[in-house]
Design an enzyme around this catalytic site. Sequence first.
Site, PDB file in Angstrom:
ATOM      1  N   CYS A 187      13.445 -20.381 -21.161  1.00 33.66           N
ATOM      2  CA  CYS A 187      12.233 -21.186 -20.942  1.00 33.66           C
ATOM      3  C   CYS A 187      11.013 -20.302 -20.687  1.00 33.66           C
ATOM      4  O   CYS A 187       9.881 -20.773 -20.778  1.00 33.66           O
ATOM      5  CB  CYS A 187      12.440 -22.119 -19.760  1.00 33.66           C
ATOM      6  SG  CYS A 187      13.806 -23.269 -20.009  1.00 33.66           S
ATOM      7  N   ASN A 212      11.788 -31.441 -20.540  1.00 33.05           N
ATOM      8  CA  ASN A 212      11.766 -29.983 -20.441  1.00 33.05           C
ATOM      9  C   ASN A 212      11.926 -29.421 -21.853  1.00 33.05           C
ATOM     10  O   ASN A 212      13.010 -29.485 -22.420  1.00 33.05           O
ATOM     11  CB  ASN A 212      12.899 -29.536 -19.510  1.00 33.05           C
ATOM     12  CG  ASN A 212      13.005 -28.022 -19.384  1.00 33.05           C
ATOM     13  OD1 ASN A 212      12.566 -27.290 -20.265  1.00 33.05           O
ATOM     14  ND2 ASN A 212      13.610 -27.570 -18.298  1.00 33.05           N
ATOM     15  N   HIS A 253       6.146 -23.867 -15.885  1.00 33.56           N
ATOM     16  CA  HIS A 253       7.140 -24.392 -16.821  1.00 33.56           C
ATOM     17  C   HIS A 253       7.549 -25.779 -16.349  1.00 33.56           C
ATOM     18  O   HIS A 253       7.830 -25.990 -15.170  1.00 33.56           O
ATOM     19  CB  HIS A 253       8.337 -23.440 -16.848  1.00 33.56           C
ATOM     20  CG  HIS A 253       9.552 -24.034 -17.456  1.00 33.56           C
ATOM     21  ND1 HIS A 253       9.525 -24.663 -18.684  1.00 33.56           N
ATOM     22  CD2 HIS A 253      10.843 -24.117 -17.015  1.00 33.56           C
ATOM     23  CE1 HIS A 253      10.738 -25.099 -18.971  1.00 33.56           C
ATOM     24  NE2 HIS A 253      11.556 -24.784 -17.977  1.00 33.56           N
TER      25      HIS A 253
HETATM   26  C1  LIG Z   1      20.134 -31.589 -12.589  1.00 29.38           C
HETATM   27  C2  LIG Z   1      19.724 -32.183 -11.241  1.00 29.38           C
HETATM   28  C3  LIG Z   1      18.672 -33.262 -11.457  1.00 29.38           C
HETATM   29  C4  LIG Z   1      20.956 -32.785 -10.588  1.00 29.38           C
HETATM   30  O1  LIG Z   1      20.615 -33.275  -9.320  1.00 29.38           O
HETATM   31  P1  LIG Z   1      21.500 -32.932  -8.047  1.00 29.38           P
HETATM   32  O2  LIG Z   1      20.923 -33.673  -6.901  1.00 29.38           O
HETATM   33  O3  LIG Z   1      21.631 -31.452  -7.944  1.00 29.38           O
HETATM   34  O4  LIG Z   1      22.864 -33.584  -8.487  1.00 29.38           O
HETATM   35  P2  LIG Z   1      24.318 -33.239  -7.986  1.00 29.38           P
HETATM   36  O5  LIG Z   1      25.038 -32.625  -9.136  1.00 29.38           O
HETATM   37  O6  LIG Z   1      24.310 -32.493  -6.681  1.00 29.38           O
HETATM   38  O7  LIG Z   1      24.846 -34.689  -7.702  1.00 29.38           O
HETATM   39  C5  LIG Z   1      24.292 -35.530  -6.685  1.00 29.38           C
HETATM   40  C6  LIG Z   1      24.778 -36.949  -6.888  1.00 29.38           C
HETATM   41  O8  LIG Z   1      24.166 -37.500  -8.060  1.00 29.38           O
HETATM   42  C7  LIG Z   1      25.164 -37.880  -9.013  1.00 29.38           C
HETATM   43  N1  LIG Z   1      24.649 -37.497 -10.328  1.00 29.38           N
HETATM   44  C8  LIG Z   1      24.624 -36.284 -10.898  1.00 29.38           C
HETATM   45  N2  LIG Z   1      24.040 -36.337 -12.107  1.00 29.38           N
HETATM   46  C9  LIG Z   1      23.704 -37.634 -12.296  1.00 29.38           C
HETATM   47  C10 LIG Z   1      23.060 -38.313 -13.353  1.00 29.38           C
HETATM   48  N3  LIG Z   1      22.624 -37.683 -14.475  1.00 29.38           N
HETATM   49  N4  LIG Z   1      22.860 -39.644 -13.215  1.00 29.38           N
HETATM   50  C11 LIG Z   1      23.257 -40.315 -12.110  1.00 29.38           C
HETATM   51  N5  LIG Z   1      23.862 -39.709 -11.072  1.00 29.38           N
HETATM   52  C12 LIG Z   1      24.084 -38.388 -11.165  1.00 29.38           C
HETATM   53  C13 LIG Z   1      26.404 -37.087  -8.653  1.00 29.38           C
HETATM   54  O9  LIG Z   1      27.556 -37.761  -9.081  1.00 29.38           O
HETATM   55  C14 LIG Z   1      26.287 -37.046  -7.142  1.00 29.38           C
HETATM   56  O10 LIG Z   1      26.711 -38.270  -6.616  1.00 29.38           O
HETATM   57  P3  LIG Z   1      27.457 -38.351  -5.167  1.00 29.38           P
HETATM   58  O11 LIG Z   1      26.434 -37.874  -4.165  1.00 29.38           O
HETATM   59  O12 LIG Z   1      27.781 -39.792  -5.053  1.00 29.38           O
HETATM   60  O13 LIG Z   1      28.638 -37.435  -5.283  1.00 29.38           O
HETATM   61  C15 LIG Z   1      19.157 -31.119 -10.274  1.00 29.38           C
HETATM   62  O14 LIG Z   1      20.146 -30.190  -9.926  1.00 29.38           O
HETATM   63  C16 LIG Z   1      17.995 -30.375 -10.813  1.00 29.38           C
HETATM   64  O15 LIG Z   1      16.913 -30.920 -10.925  1.00 29.38           O
HETATM   65  N6  LIG Z   1      18.202 -29.060 -11.140  1.00 29.38           N
HETATM   66  C17 LIG Z   1      17.215 -28.251 -11.782  1.00 29.38           C
HETATM   67  C18 LIG Z   1      17.442 -28.381 -13.238  1.00 29.38           C
HETATM   68  C19 LIG Z   1      16.299 -27.903 -14.071  1.00 29.38           C
HETATM   69  O16 LIG Z   1      15.200 -28.321 -13.914  1.00 29.38           O
HETATM   70  N7  LIG Z   1      16.585 -27.027 -14.959  1.00 29.38           N
HETATM   71  C20 LIG Z   1      15.608 -26.499 -15.795  1.00 29.38           C
HETATM   72  C21 LIG Z   1      16.051 -25.158 -16.182  1.00 29.38           C
HETATM   73  S1  LIG Z   1      14.712 -24.237 -16.750  1.00 29.38           S
END
Ligand SMILES: CC(C)(COP(=O)(O)OP(=O)(O)OC[C@H]1O[C@@H](n2cnc3c(N)ncnc32)[C@H](O)[C@@H]1OP(=O)(O)O)[C@@H](O)C(=O)NCCC(=O)NCCS
Length: 334
Positions: free
Chosen positions: A121, A285, A254
């Site tokens: 990115c 993104n 970004h």
């Molecule tokens: C991807 C992202 C949104 C996931 O969110 P998170 O809060 O870390 O999610 P987790 O994997 O810890 O899961 C938290 C809960 O949400 C649920 N969950 C995960 N993905 C889900 C989705 N797509 N839809 C609905 N629920 C979801 C999980 O099952 C979990 O549920 P629980 O608490 O009942 O067990 C987050 O990690 C994020 O924004 N990361 C940065 C990613 C990014 O911007 N990358 C760019 C790279 S340049």
Amino acid sequence: MTTIRQPSGARATALLGLGTYRPERVVTNEEICEVLDSSDEWIQSRSGIRSRRYAGEDETLVDMATAAARRALEAAGVTADQLGTVIVATSSHAQHTPAAAPLVADRLGSRAAAFDMGAGCAGWCHAVSVASDLVRGGNASYALVIGVEKLSLFLDPTDRSTAFIFADGAGAVVVGPADEPGIGPVAWGSDGSQSHVITQEPGCQHVTPDHPMVVRMEGTAVFRWAPFAMADVARSAVEGAGLALTDLDAFIPHQANMRITETLARNLKLPEGIAIARDVQESGNTSAASVPLAIETMVRNGEAQPGDTALLIAFGAGLSYASQVVRLPPVATA
Ligand SMILES: CC(C)(COP(=O)(O)OP(=O)(O)OC[C@H]1O[C@@H](n2cnc3c(N)ncnc32)[C@H](O)[C@@H]1OP(=O)(O)O)[C@@H](O)C(=O)NCCC(=O)NCCS
């Protein structure tokens, strides 16, 4: 002993003109959730994304890059035959050979040196810095820098960490000589010890019809890293340019996701009144294309103007990152 002559180029460089290309097809969260086990509400609250755009099946990465490049050249008032270098920053060109850049240069009618740059990115911000140094060093009069992605080709629509995040688009800028400096020194680096956090899997040699190559990401690890480590990098870019945060008109990070942008702005202690890019809401993104696309949106919406002082920062796979302060260029608004 012979003496090898080394060139020297422009005293100062700037972004001379910017153009973008957004595919027509808007993909809503509802459409994503027809396959993904998620909801519009969850996606918006965790990422800020309301919709994104996907390229058509027959619309290639080279098509999108060329369209953005033509608009950038027009905005800059530079012709293709003036270009010394064409750099395409991407991680979703489907072939390693040939690279995308010579194909784009050919479509533009240019025989410039042309090569792709892979820094995830952060690729476009890396390439802007390399282009600026090429022009200052005298190896190119003008350089075209394009960030382009067709990530919809590499998505697993059932993957809850990635399917709703990544999208398609292109943004291009012409870098060239200027009377006043318009591109500050780059603050950049990498942390390959975290390379497993964002990957394309499986590797080329293991791809089969049953196992196509897709993007995988440990979202929580990215979230723990970016908003904190990147605040120091952004501060270095501002200091390197001899400026203070209060000198900035706009902060254009970004467009990873909205929570990363908001947390990063908070950690950076960005003064009130500085416009912050939030293009992720409608663009998703778009990886290497996200910063130029965000610039175009801000200018089109009147949140920023050509001539404004803007802090750019991009980060992602590698992990790689790059940040610089720039003077915003004239923008061909779409
Ligand atoms: C991807 C992202 C949104 C996931 O969110 P998170 O809060 O870390 O999610 P987790 O994997 O810890 O899961 C938290 C809960 O949400 C649920 N969950 C995960 N993905 C889900 C989705 N797509 N839809 C609905 N629920 C979801 C999980 O099952 C979990 O549920 P629980 O608490 O009942 O067990 C987050 O990690 C994020 O924004 N990361 C940065 C990613 C990014 O911007 N990358 C760019 C790279 S340049």
